[in-house]
Scaffold this motif. Structure first.
Motif, PDB file in Angstrom:
ATOM      1  N   GLN A  34       0.806  -1.227   0.000  1.00 21.71           N
ATOM      2  CA  GLN A  34       0.000   0.000   0.000  1.00 21.71           C
ATOM      3  C   GLN A  34       0.845   1.286   0.000  1.00 21.71           C
ATOM      4  OE1 GLN A  34      -0.967   0.145   4.821  1.00 21.71           O
ATOM      5  NE2 GLN A  34      -2.561  -0.375   3.407  1.00 21.71           N
ATOM      6  N   GLU A  35       2.106   1.177   0.359  1.00 21.90           N
ATOM      7  CA  GLU A  35       2.974   2.370   0.373  1.00 21.90           C
ATOM      8  C   GLU A  35       3.041   3.032  -0.999  1.00 21.90           C
ATOM      9  OE1 GLU A  35       4.590   1.434   4.428  1.00 21.90           O
ATOM     10  OE2 GLU A  35       4.927   3.204   3.183  1.00 21.90           O
ATOM     11  N   PHE A  39       0.804   3.603  -2.948  1.00 23.41           N
ATOM     12  CA  PHE A  39      -0.374   4.414  -3.262  1.00 23.41           C
ATOM     13  C   PHE A  39      -0.077   5.895  -3.076  1.00 23.41           C
ATOM     14  CE2 PHE A  39      -4.541   5.010  -4.533  1.00 23.41           C
ATOM     15  CZ  PHE A  39      -5.284   5.771  -3.640  1.00 23.41           C
ATOM     16  N   VAL A  40       0.856   6.196  -2.184  1.00 20.97           N
ATOM     17  CA  VAL A  40       1.197   7.612  -1.949  1.00 20.97           C
ATOM     18  C   VAL A  40       1.749   8.232  -3.242  1.00 20.97           C
ATOM     19  CG1 VAL A  40       2.564   9.209  -0.573  1.00 20.97           C
ATOM     20  CG2 VAL A  40       1.671   7.135   0.471  1.00 20.97           C
ATOM     21  N   MET A  94      -1.029   8.916  -5.567  1.00 15.80           N
ATOM     22  CA  MET A  94      -1.796  10.105  -5.173  1.00 15.80           C
ATOM     23  C   MET A  94      -1.028  11.371  -5.481  1.00 15.80           C
ATOM     24  SD  MET A  94      -3.772   9.244  -1.608  1.00 15.80           S
ATOM     25  CE  MET A  94      -2.453   8.459  -0.696  1.00 15.80           C
ATOM     26  N   GLN A 127      -9.896  13.981  -0.720  1.00 14.46           N
ATOM     27  CA  GLN A 127      -9.536  12.902   0.223  1.00 14.46           C
ATOM     28  C   GLN A 127     -10.493  11.732   0.077  1.00 14.46           C
ATOM     29  OE1 GLN A 127      -8.190  13.767   4.384  1.00 14.46           O
ATOM     30  NE2 GLN A 127      -8.869  15.818   3.867  1.00 14.46           N
ATOM     31  N   PHE A 167      -9.750   9.851  -3.122  1.00 12.78           N
ATOM     32  CA  PHE A 167      -8.571   8.972  -3.063  1.00 12.78           C
ATOM     33  C   PHE A 167      -8.874   7.714  -2.247  1.00 12.78           C
ATOM     34  CE2 PHE A 167      -5.716  10.945  -5.631  1.00 12.78           C
ATOM     35  CZ  PHE A 167      -5.234  12.178  -5.234  1.00 12.78           C
ATOM     36  N   LEU A 168      -9.647   7.862  -1.184  1.00  9.96           N
ATOM     37  CA  LEU A 168     -10.018   6.682  -0.384  1.00  9.96           C
ATOM     38  C   LEU A 168     -10.848   5.729  -1.235  1.00  9.96           C
ATOM     39  CD1 LEU A 168     -10.931   8.258   3.097  1.00  9.96           C
ATOM     40  CD2 LEU A 168      -9.065   6.648   2.616  1.00  9.96           C
ATOM     41  N   TYR A 175      -8.649   3.959  -3.723  1.00  6.19           N
ATOM     42  CA  TYR A 175      -7.873   2.889  -3.078  1.00  6.19           C
ATOM     43  C   TYR A 175      -8.734   1.651  -2.848  1.00  6.19           C
ATOM     44  CZ  TYR A 175      -4.899   0.405   0.197  1.00  6.19           C
ATOM     45  OH  TYR A 175      -4.137  -0.569   0.809  1.00  6.19           O
ATOM     46  N   GLN A 176      -9.962   1.866  -2.344  1.00  7.16           N
ATOM     47  CA  GLN A 176     -10.838   0.727  -2.053  1.00  7.16           C
ATOM     48  C   GLN A 176     -11.267  -0.003  -3.317  1.00  7.16           C
ATOM     49  OE1 GLN A 176     -13.662   3.138   0.313  1.00  7.16           O
ATOM     50  NE2 GLN A 176     -13.407   1.627   1.923  1.00  7.16           N
ATOM     51  N   ASN A 177     -11.314   0.716  -4.441  1.00 10.16           N
ATOM     52  CA  ASN A 177     -11.789   0.113  -5.683  1.00 10.16           C
ATOM     53  C   ASN A 177     -10.674  -0.223  -6.670  1.00 10.16           C
ATOM     54  OD1 ASN A 177     -14.912   0.197  -5.614  1.00 10.16           O
ATOM     55  ND2 ASN A 177     -14.293   2.189  -4.842  1.00 10.16           N
ATOM     56  N   ASN A 211      -9.062  -2.842  -7.249  1.00 15.08           N
ATOM     57  CA  ASN A 211      -9.244  -4.114  -7.953  1.00 15.08           C
ATOM     58  C   ASN A 211     -10.287  -4.026  -9.068  1.00 15.08           C
ATOM     59  OD1 ASN A 211      -7.456  -6.184  -6.937  1.00 15.08           O
ATOM     60  ND2 ASN A 211      -8.486  -5.931  -4.961  1.00 15.08           N
ATOM     61  N   ASP A 212     -10.990  -2.915  -9.110  1.00 13.64           N
ATOM     62  CA  ASP A 212     -11.979  -2.727 -10.178  1.00 13.64           C
ATOM     63  C   ASP A 212     -11.391  -1.911 -11.327  1.00 13.64           C
ATOM     64  OD1 ASP A 212     -15.210  -1.099 -10.608  1.00 13.64           O
ATOM     65  OD2 ASP A 212     -14.529  -3.069 -11.294  1.00 13.64           O
ATOM     66  N   PHE A 213     -10.121  -1.534 -11.222  1.00 14.07           N
ATOM     67  CA  PHE A 213      -9.506  -0.753 -12.294  1.00 14.07           C
ATOM     68  C   PHE A 213      -9.466  -1.589 -13.563  1.00 14.07           C
ATOM     69  CE2 PHE A 213      -7.093   1.832 -14.876  1.00 14.07           C
ATOM     70  CZ  PHE A 213      -5.854   1.300 -15.186  1.00 14.07           C
TER      71      PHE A 213
END
Lengths: 248, 199
Positions: B28-29, B31-32, B35, B62, B65-66, B69-71, B73-75
């Motif tokens: 997850q790092e 992701f910064v 963003m 914000q 971006f949340l 991140y949560q979606n 896997n839907d990209f």
């Protein structure tokens, strides 16, 4: 707070709350369900279309002038509006579902409508050819009184001997006459005269279902002026295996 | 900020967006970095298509971006990541407006000169007026335009997206995007002529 700090803030929120990406299977399931619903709606539309084609083909176009004075009134009373409405409803529903799929937005509504219409009618024609349309119509008529009396009132229309309209199943055939059991269970003697017009290339045989236009002579005798098959095509394979009643 | 994050930043520049998405799903790092690439662009995009204040835009960003991140896997890999994240941003702005029952009016403030020039040229704004007056005209006209025209103009001329990207962001067929842009330009020209006389 400047927007440069947003990334760090969001990342900290993710860590603090233990937020994780939703699993892939959830999205796969959602997308699959959309397709299942779309295809299912096309399937239902195809069934409606098969029934429509069956009903249209057997709408007594050849005898309409004996049933109604005007073509317009005949159309108003005989057309299967329920199935036409259902067919259109399923088309629009399927189109709506397909628009909501992952890449559905890339296609215009007209294009999707055309695709849905094509596949629904194509599948519907196949269902019709295997007798699905007739089978479902007759099953609904035998299972639901409302359907039989209001929505599929062809039997009632052809059960008015005093008005010169009779229908039923042939029990036995003799020279110039045959026995017929109408759809209400009454047995008739049908007489044939040299002026009787029989549907082209049609031979009256036992168990045939017929429509007759003529004149009631007495309580059990009917003189036929025009004789035609009840269904313009013989029962198809599907109906034969699934809906044929056992002989009594 | 953890050391690991600091050491990631430089090498992350070599990764494409799509590679960063894959890496984020493993760690997850990353992701910064993703963003960081988009926070400024999306922040200004939100301001351009809405009348939110800077603080409201930051709060919304914000949330966006949340959601991204949560979606993750839907990209959809058949899209550009930028189209996907812009799509989420666009939809969230509309969603916020529906909650507040307001119309998004757009709030274009400072842009680079070359962007104004590009916009003025593309939309056929008179070259005889000063750049400052051009900017005033463009801002006024965009605010008056129908939302469906404004959003395609903003994406095409201010965000410099191509037709396919606009189609993916707004989830409209390519043909519809082309038609909307065509009509938007005509509408813009008509309104700008009216606005010019008001200056």
């Amino acid at each position: 707070m400047t927007h440069q700090n947003i990334s760090e803030r969001v990342f900290n929120t993710i860590k603090e709350r233990g937020i994780t990406p939703k699993p892939k299977w959830q999205f796969l399931l959602k997308n699959s369900l959309l397709w299942v619903v779309a295809i299912g709606t096309i399937f239902l539309g195809a069934i409606s279309f098969a029934i429509l084609v069956f009903l249209f083909q057997n709408n007594d176009w050849d005898f309409y002038q004996y049933i109604h004075q005007h073509l317009i009134s005949f159309l108003v009373f005989s057309l299967p509006f329920l199935w036409m409405g259902l067919f259109l409803m399923f088309i629009f529903l399927a189109q709506y579902q397909m628009k909501r799929t992952k890449h559905g937005y890339r296609y215009s509504l007209k294009y999707l409508f055309g695709i849905v219409l094509f596949f629904t009618m194509f599948l519907g024609i196949i269902f019709y050819q295997i007798g699905f349309g007739q089978a479902i119509d007759e099953k609904l008529a035998s299972s639901f009184t409302l359907y039989k009396e209001i929505l599929s009132n062809r039997e009632m229309r052809w059960s008015q001997p005093l008005e010169g309209l009779l229908s039923g199943t042939v029990l036995s055939v003799q020279t110039n006459r045959f026995e017929l059991k109408d759809f209400q269970g009454k047995t008739w003697t049908i007489t044939i005269t040299p002026q009787t017009h029989i549907f082209p290339f049609f031979h009256i045989e036992t168990t045939d279902r017929l429509r007759l236009i003529g004149k009631q002579i007495n309580v059990n005798t009917f003189e036929a002026q025009r004789i035609g098959p009840w269904i313009l095509r013989k029962p198809q394979l599907f109906k034969k295996f699934l809906f044929e009643k056992k002989s009594e | 900020m953890p050391l690991f994050y600091s050491s990631l930043k430089e090498s992350d520049k070599n990764f494409t967006d799509e590679e960063l998405v894959k890496k984020t799903l493993e760690n997850q790092e990353f992701f910064v970095s993703l963003m960081k690439r988009y926070e400024q662009k999306l922040f200004h995009y939100i301001l351009k298509i809405s009348s939110f204040s800077k603080e409201e835009a930051e709060d919304l960003l914000q949330e966006i971006f949340l959601k991204v991140y949560q979606n993750l896997n839907d990209f959809d890999v058949s899209l550009k990541f930028s189209s996907w994240i812009y799509r989420i941003t666009h939809n969230e702005v509309i969603s916020q407006y529906r909650k507040r029952k307001r119309r998004p009016e757009g709030n274009i403030k400072e842009l680079e000169d070359f962007v104004w020039d590009n916009l003025a040229s593309s939309l056929d704004i008179s070259k005889e007026i000063s750049r400052q007056e051009q900017q005033k005209t463009i801002r006024r006209v965009l605010r008056r335009m129908d939302k469906k025209y404004r959003e395609v103009l903003v994406l095409k001329f201010l965000e410099e997206k191509d037709y396919k990207e606009i189609s993916d962001i707004l989830q409209k067929p390519l043909g519809t995007v082309a038609t909307l842009l065509n009509r938007a330009k005509k509408e813009f020209k008509k309104l700008s002529q009216q606005a010019f006389f008001e200056l």
